[in-house]
Design a protein around this motif. Structure first.
Motif, PDB file in Angstrom:
ATOM      1  N   ARG A  16       0.849  -1.184   0.000  1.00 61.70           N
ATOM      2  CA  ARG A  16       0.000   0.000   0.000  1.00 61.70           C
ATOM      3  C   ARG A  16       0.893   1.246   0.000  1.00 61.70           C
ATOM      4  N   PRO A  17       0.356   2.411  -0.336  1.00 64.90           N
ATOM      5  CA  PRO A  17       1.192   3.622  -0.314  1.00 64.90           C
ATOM      6  C   PRO A  17       1.777   3.885   1.078  1.00 64.90           C
ATOM      7  N   ASN A  18       2.995   4.446   1.107  1.00 65.20           N
ATOM      8  CA  ASN A  18       3.585   4.959   2.348  1.00 65.20           C
ATOM      9  C   ASN A  18       4.120   3.907   3.316  1.00 65.20           C
ATOM     10  N   VAL A  19       4.203   2.653   2.893  1.00 68.09           N
ATOM     11  CA  VAL A  19       4.673   1.612   3.823  1.00 68.09           C
ATOM     12  C   VAL A  19       6.202   1.608   3.952  1.00 68.09           C
ATOM     13  N   GLY A  20       6.902   2.276   2.994  1.00 67.05           N
ATOM     14  CA  GLY A  20       8.367   2.361   3.099  1.00 67.05           C
ATOM     15  C   GLY A  20       9.126   1.617   2.009  1.00 67.05           C
ATOM     16  N   LYS A  21       8.483   1.360   0.874  1.00 68.47           N
ATOM     17  CA  LYS A  21       9.126   0.611  -0.219  1.00 68.47           C
ATOM     18  C   LYS A  21      10.347   1.360  -0.762  1.00 68.47           C
ATOM     19  N   SER A  22      10.165   2.645  -1.034  1.00 67.45           N
ATOM     20  CA  SER A  22      11.273   3.420  -1.625  1.00 67.45           C
ATOM     21  C   SER A  22      12.396   3.625  -0.605  1.00 67.45           C
ATOM     22  N   THR A  23      12.050   3.771   0.660  1.00 65.91           N
ATOM     23  CA  THR A  23      13.069   3.896   1.707  1.00 65.91           C
ATOM     24  C   THR A  23      13.935   2.641   1.723  1.00 65.91           C
ATOM     25  N   ILE A  35      12.529   8.773  -4.680  1.00 63.12           N
ATOM     26  CA  ILE A  35      12.211   9.832  -3.714  1.00 63.12           C
ATOM     27  C   ILE A  35      11.299   9.277  -2.619  1.00 63.12           C
ATOM     28  N   VAL A  36      11.403   9.897  -1.443  1.00 70.05           N
ATOM     29  CA  VAL A  36      10.669   9.453  -0.250  1.00 70.05           C
ATOM     30  C   VAL A  36      10.041  10.675   0.391  1.00 70.05           C
ATOM     31  N   THR A  37       8.760  10.610   0.702  1.00 69.32           N
ATOM     32  CA  THR A  37       8.128  11.699   1.459  1.00 69.32           C
ATOM     33  C   THR A  37       7.143  11.089   2.457  1.00 69.32           C
ATOM     34  N   GLN A  41       1.416   7.893  -2.114  1.00 65.41           N
ATOM     35  CA  GLN A  41       1.456   8.047  -3.587  1.00 65.41           C
ATOM     36  C   GLN A  41       2.625   8.894  -4.057  1.00 65.41           C
ATOM     37  N   THR A  42       3.760   8.729  -3.390  1.00 64.16           N
ATOM     38  CA  THR A  42       4.952   9.465  -3.798  1.00 64.16           C
ATOM     39  C   THR A  42       5.526   8.860  -5.081  1.00 64.16           C
ATOM     40  N   THR A  43       5.712   7.545  -5.092  1.00 63.18           N
ATOM     41  CA  THR A  43       6.292   6.884  -6.272  1.00 63.18           C
ATOM     42  C   THR A  43       5.228   6.733  -7.357  1.00 63.18           C
ATOM     43  N   PRO A  64       4.702   1.906  -7.474  1.00 61.47           N
ATOM     44  CA  PRO A  64       3.770   2.818  -6.799  1.00 61.47           C
ATOM     45  C   PRO A  64       2.910   2.035  -5.798  1.00 61.47           C
ATOM     46  N   GLY A  65       2.544   2.695  -4.710  1.00 59.40           N
ATOM     47  CA  GLY A  65       1.672   2.065  -3.720  1.00 59.40           C
ATOM     48  C   GLY A  65       0.311   1.731  -4.335  1.00 59.40           C
ATOM     49  N   ILE A  66      -0.218   0.571  -3.947  1.00 57.12           N
ATOM     50  CA  ILE A  66      -1.478   0.120  -4.545  1.00 57.12           C
ATOM     51  C   ILE A  66      -2.662   0.711  -3.756  1.00 57.12           C
ATOM     52  N   LEU A 125       7.682  -6.770   7.181  1.00 57.86           N
ATOM     53  CA  LEU A 125       6.921  -5.992   8.171  1.00 57.86           C
ATOM     54  C   LEU A 125       7.791  -4.807   8.582  1.00 57.86           C
ATOM     55  N   ASN A 126       7.481  -3.651   8.024  1.00 61.20           N
ATOM     56  CA  ASN A 126       8.371  -2.501   8.161  1.00 61.20           C
ATOM     57  C   ASN A 126       7.944  -1.560   9.308  1.00 61.20           C
ATOM     58  N   LYS A 127       8.887  -0.712   9.681  1.00 67.38           N
ATOM     59  CA  LYS A 127       8.727   0.330  10.705  1.00 67.38           C
ATOM     60  C   LYS A 127       8.685  -0.271  12.106  1.00 67.38           C
ATOM     61  N   ILE A 128       9.493  -1.319  12.347  1.00 66.40           N
ATOM     62  CA  ILE A 128       9.509  -1.933  13.689  1.00 66.40           C
ATOM     63  C   ILE A 128      10.072  -0.973  14.737  1.00 66.40           C
ATOM     64  N   ASP A 129      10.776   0.076  14.293  1.00 65.43           N
ATOM     65  CA  ASP A 129      11.271   1.077  15.251  1.00 65.43           C
ATOM     66  C   ASP A 129      10.127   1.845  15.907  1.00 65.43           C
ATOM     67  N   GLN A 130       8.915   1.678  15.360  1.00 67.43           N
ATOM     68  CA  GLN A 130       7.757   2.426  15.876  1.00 67.43           C
ATOM     69  C   GLN A 130       6.905   1.605  16.842  1.00 67.43           C
TER      70      GLN A 130
HETATM   71  N1  LIG Z   1       9.632   5.163  11.459  1.00 65.09           N
HETATM   72  C1  LIG Z   1       9.865   4.672  10.246  1.00 65.09           C
HETATM   73  N2  LIG Z   1       9.471   5.362   9.175  1.00 65.09           N
HETATM   74  C2  LIG Z   1       9.735   4.839   7.972  1.00 65.09           C
HETATM   75  C3  LIG Z   1      10.400   3.601   7.786  1.00 65.09           C
HETATM   76  N3  LIG Z   1      10.480   3.342   6.469  1.00 65.09           N
HETATM   77  C4  LIG Z   1       9.908   4.386   5.837  1.00 65.09           C
HETATM   78  N4  LIG Z   1       9.466   5.296   6.721  1.00 65.09           N
HETATM   79  C5  LIG Z   1       8.799   6.585   6.439  1.00 65.09           C
HETATM   80  O1  LIG Z   1       7.554   6.330   5.816  1.00 65.09           O
HETATM   81  C6  LIG Z   1       7.230   7.363   4.877  1.00 65.09           C
HETATM   82  C7  LIG Z   1       6.945   6.757   3.517  1.00 65.09           C
HETATM   83  O2  LIG Z   1       8.116   6.151   3.010  1.00 65.09           O
HETATM   84  P1  LIG Z   1       8.284   5.797   1.468  1.00 65.09           P
HETATM   85  O3  LIG Z   1       9.546   5.034   1.342  1.00 65.09           O
HETATM   86  O4  LIG Z   1       8.104   7.010   0.615  1.00 65.09           O
HETATM   87  O5  LIG Z   1       7.034   4.844   1.279  1.00 65.09           O
HETATM   88  P2  LIG Z   1       6.523   4.128  -0.082  1.00 65.09           P
HETATM   89  O6  LIG Z   1       5.981   2.807   0.304  1.00 65.09           O
HETATM   90  O7  LIG Z   1       7.592   4.139  -1.103  1.00 65.09           O
HETATM   91  O8  LIG Z   1       5.335   5.097  -0.478  1.00 65.09           O
HETATM   92  P3  LIG Z   1       4.644   5.304  -1.968  1.00 65.09           P
HETATM   93  O9  LIG Z   1       5.722   5.613  -2.919  1.00 65.09           O
HETATM   94  O10 LIG Z   1       3.739   6.458  -1.736  1.00 65.09           O
HETATM   95  O11 LIG Z   1       3.910   4.053  -2.273  1.00 65.09           O
HETATM   96  C8  LIG Z   1       8.442   8.310   4.869  1.00 65.09           C
HETATM   97  O12 LIG Z   1       8.162   9.388   5.744  1.00 65.09           O
HETATM   98  C9  LIG Z   1       9.562   7.437   5.425  1.00 65.09           C
HETATM   99  O13 LIG Z   1      10.592   8.178   6.073  1.00 65.09           O
HETATM  100  C10 LIG Z   1      10.806   2.898   8.970  1.00 65.09           C
HETATM  101  O14 LIG Z   1      11.407   1.836   8.947  1.00 65.09           O
HETATM  102  N5  LIG Z   1      10.515   3.484  10.150  1.00 65.09           N
END
Ligand SMILES: Nc1nc2c(ncn2[C@@H]2O[C@H](COP(=O)(O)OP(=O)(O)OP(=O)(O)O)[C@@H](O)[C@H]2O)c(=O)[nH]1
Ligand SMILES: [Mg+2]
Length: 306
Positions: A16-23, A35-37, A41-43, A64-66, A125-130
């Protein structure tokens, strides 16, 4: 004893969008190629990130996020993601554990598990720091329940790089035996021109609120490379138009006395200088193209066609 076979293949990063794929992609290749924001729907494109070692070449496909949308551009974006899933050797299906597993995520996992039932799938399973450690176990169990046949379920933090090496080892084991698909020196398929457009768009996303960023695109109108000569270092001269979908958005993007546009240009330029290792002159202007995001011809010109 036989030599370890070389493995190479494509791994689609899906979710899904924003899960952290591009990061994650950027962390894996060690450079900001996507790019990451904080906005969804960034990508908008398919972006390759390549990592090669002595025994493997992992070719990641960021997508792109689905999501659901009635807009033509967004529908094309989702098509790009499903096409990448259909073409890939391995699926890395990502979710954000800092949020509950919602119906959209569940449906997506179910669909990918069905469509790609014969392909290796790994859940990320991303963002385990949260989240607290105890919260992870039920989430892992739930994911396993939805897709029991996956090859693995790996909790990571893409932002902090936690457990990414474990994920890479598992993904590498899923790849077919094959010689490298790309030149081992390569780490992305993005041209400098595409990166320049994306770096500007990233700053538009960071600077703008509400619907404005989602209805903007960036078109590079001039890209001139000056090679270093004597004491004069290399320089890139870039003219870029930021497309907005309505007249109303133009003054918002420009800001008071051009302040927004200036800030967007400065931050994007610094990022590009760091990435490309040369000086950059970046000239930006705003162009109104009514509802460009719903016009197939315009979308094709921007590389966002179907
Ligand atoms: N706390 C935390 N934030 C993260 C992590 N990975 C990504 N993020 C944040 O999540 C937000 C979205 O990250 P993206 O990498 O743009 O996500 P995406 O899945 O590529 O999003 P789309 O391109 O919109 O589909 C950004 O603010 C990142 O900094 C993580 O491991 N921990
Ligand atoms: Mg992305």
């Amino acid at each position: 004893m036989s030599a370890k076979p070389f493995r190479s293949g494509t791994i689609a990063l899906l979710g899904r969008p924003n899960v952290g794929k591009s990061t994650l992609l950027n962390h894996i290749v060690g450079a900001k190629v996507a790019i990451v924001t904080p906005k969804p729907q960034t990508t908008r494109h398919r972006i390759l990130g390549i990592r090669t070692d002595a025994h493997h070449q992992l070719v990641f496909v960021d997508t792109p996020g689905i999501h659901q949308s009635s807009q033509q551009m967004n529908r094309n974006m989702v098509r790009v993601a499903f096409a990448a899933a259909a073409e890939a050797d391995v699926l890395a299906i990502m979710q954000d554990v800092s949020k509950p597993l919602d119906a959209g995520t569940r449906q997506l996992i179910e669909r990918l598990a069905e469509d790609a039932r014969h392909k290796p799938r790994v859940h990320v399973l991303n963002k385990i720091d949260q989240v607290r450690r105890e919260a992870l176990l039920p989430r892992l169990a739930l994911t396993q329940q939805i897709d029991p046949e996956a090859r693995g379920y790996v909790p990571i933090s893409a932002r902090k790089g936690q457990q990414v090496d474990e994920l890479l080892t598992l993904l590498a084991d899923c790849l077919p035996e094959s010689p490298p698909l790309y030149d081992p020196e390569w780490f992305t398929d993005q041209s400098q021109r595409q990166l320049a457009a994306e770096y500007v768009r990233e700053q538009v996303f960071m600077a703008m609120q509400q619907e404005v960023p989602f209805q903007t695109a960036v078109e590079i109108e001039r890209f001139t490379e000056h090679v270093p000569q004597g004491d004069t270092p290399a320089l890139l001269e870039i003219d870029a138009a930021i497309l907005v979908g309505s007249e109303r958005h133009k003054p918002m993007l420009i800001g008071k006395a051009g302040a927004n546009l200036k800030r967007i240009g400065t931050v994007a330029r610094h990022g590009l200088e760091r990435l490309l290792g040369c000086r950059v002159h970046l000239n930006l202007w705003v162009k109104v193209e009514p509802e460009w995001y719903n016009r197939p011809g315009q979308l094709r010109e921007l590389g966002l066609g179907d």
